[in-house]
Design an enzyme around this catalytic site. Structure first.
Site, mmCIF file in Angstrom:
data_model
loop_
_atom_site.group_PDB
_atom_site.id
_atom_site.type_symbol
_atom_site.label_atom_id
_atom_site.label_comp_id
_atom_site.label_asym_id
_atom_site.label_seq_id
_atom_site.Cartn_x
_atom_site.Cartn_y
_atom_site.Cartn_z
ATOM 1 N N ARG A 246 37.803 39.266 48.460
ATOM 2 C CA ARG A 246 38.458 40.506 47.966
ATOM 3 C C ARG A 246 40.018 40.152 47.372
ATOM 4 O O ARG A 246 40.624 38.881 48.035
ATOM 5 C CB ARG A 246 38.802 41.545 49.122
ATOM 6 C CG ARG A 246 37.514 42.316 49.385
ATOM 7 C CD ARG A 246 37.107 43.222 48.414
ATOM 8 N NE ARG A 246 36.004 44.020 48.750
ATOM 9 C CZ ARG A 246 34.748 43.660 48.277
ATOM 10 N NH1 ARG A 246 34.323 42.685 47.581
ATOM 11 N NH2 ARG A 246 33.702 44.606 48.642
ATOM 12 N N GLU A 275 42.108 46.154 40.956
ATOM 13 C CA GLU A 275 40.997 46.081 39.918
ATOM 14 C C GLU A 275 41.090 47.215 39.054
ATOM 15 O O GLU A 275 40.536 48.225 39.597
ATOM 16 C CB GLU A 275 39.685 45.641 40.697
ATOM 17 C CG GLU A 275 39.615 44.362 41.136
ATOM 18 C CD GLU A 275 38.386 43.978 42.092
ATOM 19 O OE1 GLU A 275 37.637 44.901 42.024
ATOM 20 O OE2 GLU A 275 38.377 43.024 42.816
ATOM 21 N N HIS A 294 34.858 41.659 38.740
ATOM 22 C CA HIS A 294 34.092 41.966 40.023
ATOM 23 C C HIS A 294 32.616 41.949 39.652
ATOM 24 O O HIS A 294 31.799 42.969 39.889
ATOM 25 C CB HIS A 294 34.390 43.304 40.728
ATOM 26 C CG HIS A 294 34.400 43.267 42.361
ATOM 27 N ND1 HIS A 294 35.055 43.687 43.052
ATOM 28 C CD2 HIS A 294 33.120 42.755 42.875
ATOM 29 C CE1 HIS A 294 34.266 43.427 44.501
ATOM 30 N NE2 HIS A 294 33.268 42.940 44.286
HETATM 31 O O1 LIG Z 1 29.088 43.388 48.352
HETATM 32 C C1 LIG Z 1 29.984 43.361 48.097
HETATM 33 O O2 LIG Z 1 30.708 44.092 48.640
HETATM 34 C C2 LIG Z 1 30.673 42.822 46.759
HETATM 35 O O3 LIG Z 1 31.559 43.064 46.257
HETATM 36 C C3 LIG Z 1 29.659 42.075 45.796
HETATM 37 O O4 LIG Z 1 29.955 42.176 44.621
#
Ligand SMILES: O=C(O)C(=O)CO
Length: 330
Positions: A246, A275, A294
């Site tokens: 993240r 994002e 992402h």
């Molecule tokens: O699984 C998740 O939370 C993701 O961000 C995968 O892209």
């Protein structure tokens, strides 16, 4: 009348299709097991549905689960979250309502590890710059001083050796990389042997020794800005940071500084905060940065598997059976 009521358990989703909706292709599968309603339908017929909704499928952060929604669903038993990151959910609040939470970690690990490896290779071999060069009309093509880094034999430091981290390690092993990893606890001893990974108790050791550092931790209060000024300064000036966890795990202002001043060589990120980044964000101006939107687990296969895993977990909760991926508030 009871004949008018849905016979399958009612599952609430935000919407179907569109930017924030469950993929339309997954709807026939969901409808085999649930009477599916969207948030719009729920809000239009609250009296009819409020007591019937047994489960909510949170599809990439929608719907937002707040106190008001939880209060309006008195028979809600389970919230299933697509993917593995739960940082957008207030787990404590949800558990106060006696609602259980499940996620879908199995479904996302291969695809997310692929994204990490793709970013690592792209940054090492300057693929994005290469592409821009190849499509640019006025570029000299064979620039002999335009060299990338070789991955084989280089050291990869994985911070967060969970399911996805381990899949990254498997891929790195196939590339003959030396693998270091750091977790708060050393709980992967068998798997260490399989992939030939070395545990670094201190994150500092991993940062100092790695040519590539990949962040695969979940975002928690403990991992918020885990990589800041001090950590960048420990890294090699030739190191490349890859983030598939993240954005908030990295102090982004410090990262801009580190990339601008050569404290590290480059970064490749699938995640940022926010994002997307504002168009005038300094990270978007830097040549030694690759940013993807992402892409994480976004593959056709993963999206289907996520929904399969979510359905299995919801049905298990509703029928009181054991299930694989419960997330507890702590
Ligand atoms: O699984 C998740 O939370 C993701 O961000 C995968 O892209």
């Amino acid at each position: 009348c009871s004949r008018c009521e849905p016979r399958l358990p009612v599952l609430l989703v935000y919407e179907v299709g569109g930017i924030s909706g469950v993929l339309e292709a997954l709807v026939p599968f969901l409808k085999k097991y649930f009477h599916l309603i969207t948030m719009k339908e729920f809000l239009e017929s609250k009296d009819r549905f409020a007591a019937q909704v047994k489960a909510v499928y949170v599809w990439w952060q929608r719907p937002i689960i707040d106190r008001e929604l939880l209060k309006s669903l008195p028979n809600l038993k389970v919230i299933a979250n697509s993917g593995v990151g739960m940082d957008h959910l207030d787990l404590k609040l949800i558990s106060e309502f006696g609602v259980r939470m499940v996620n879908t970690p199995q479904a996302v690990c291969n695809s997310t590890a692929d994204t990490g490896m793709a970013l690592l290779l792209a940054a090492a071999r300057r693929l994005v710059e290469g592409h821009q060069t190849a499509v640019s009309p006025d570029t000299k093509y064979f620039l002999s001083n335009w060299l990338g880094e070789e991955v084989s034999g280089a050291t990869l430091g994985i911070i967060g050796m969970g399911r996805i981290g381990y899949k990254v390690a498997q891929r790195a092993k196939a590339f003959d990389m030396k693998i270091l990893y750091h977790n708060r606890n050393r709980r992967r001893k068998d798997e260490e042997l399989v992939v030939g990974a070395y545990y670094c108790e201190k994150i500092e050791d991993l940062l100092q020794q790695s040519d590539f550092v990949m962040l695969v931790v979940t975002l928690t209060p403990q991992t918020y800005k885990l990589i800041g000024k001090k950590e960048f300064e420990l890294m090699k000036p030739t190191a490349i940071l890859i983030n598939i966890s993240r954005g908030q795990v990295v102090d982004q202002d410090m990262m801009v500084e580190a990339l601008k001043t050569g404290i590290i060589k480059g970064a490749a990120m699938d995640v940022t905060y926010p994002e997307p980044l504002p168009r005038d964000h300094p990270l978007l101006q830097l040549k030694n940065v690759i940013i993807t939107p992402h892409l994480g687990c976004k593959t056709h296969r993963s999206y289907f598997m996520i929904t399969e895993e979510a359905v299995q977990n919801i049905l298990a909760v509703l029928s009181g059976l054991p299930m694989s991926s419960e997330v507890l508030p702590d």
